[in-house]
Design a protein around this motif. Sequence first.
Motif, PDB file in Angstrom:
ATOM      1  N   GLU A 238      33.696  41.602  47.332  1.00  0.00           N
ATOM      2  CA  GLU A 238      34.113  40.388  48.038  1.00  0.00           C
ATOM      3  C   GLU A 238      35.637  40.307  48.159  1.00  0.00           C
ATOM      4  N   ARG A 239      36.358  40.622  47.076  1.00  0.00           N
ATOM      5  CA  ARG A 239      37.828  40.551  47.102  1.00  0.00           C
ATOM      6  C   ARG A 239      38.433  41.511  48.112  1.00  0.00           C
TER       7      ARG A 239
ATOM      8  N   THR B 283      27.690  42.073  38.482  1.00  0.00           N
ATOM      9  CA  THR B 283      28.285  40.911  39.153  1.00  0.00           C
ATOM     10  C   THR B 283      29.772  41.128  39.406  1.00  0.00           C
TER      11      THR B 283
ATOM     12  N   SER C  68      31.938  41.021  42.961  1.00  0.00           N
ATOM     13  CA  SER C  68      33.236  40.336  43.099  1.00  0.00           C
ATOM     14  C   SER C  68      34.295  41.272  43.656  1.00  0.00           C
TER      15      SER C  68
END
Length: 192
Positions: free
Chosen positions: A21-22, A14, A18
């Motif tokens: 996505e960042r 996970t 992240s």
Amino acid sequence: MFERFTRSARGVVTGAVSHAERTDAASVTEEHLLLALLDRPEGRAAFAATSLGLADRRTAVEADLAAARRRGGLTRADTDALAGLGIDVTEIVARVEEAHGEGALDRARRRGTGRRPFTRGAKDVLTKSLRIAVGRQDRFIGDEHLFLALTACPGVVADVLAAHGATYGTVNRALYGDGGEEGDAGRFRKAG
């Protein structure tokens, strides 16, 4: 397969999403898995990374990963092989960046928003972590299996890890001491 992951291993996966996505990455890569693994302050993989000095060299690891992205994801071996054919990757990158701006090859792989799939390489790491756990007769897949898989799957991440002293053998020894199966490295590199 995800149900066989420990809480720590799930945190790595996970965390990788992240990271993707960042950075507006188009997909979740092996690099994201490594960065998420290095983010973890505890667990077996964190212990091994700390004992190998990776925690202290995180900035250098990130710089090496960024350099590989700038080369369009080519490993040092790929770059050397192309140089043997008379192809100067540094010169090609310089020309592309002159025309399209710094980091153009990396930006070409970005997408923006939406669901990010895992790349073939990231899926291979997850699959290899399962094989490593099964080979060690471990019931669950832990972050340590992900760490070993990152070193065993050929590519930029394994290349960068090896440059910083984290090979399958050194990680295996940090995790399991001399009792680890030294022969695992070749077997898991060859496993498809």
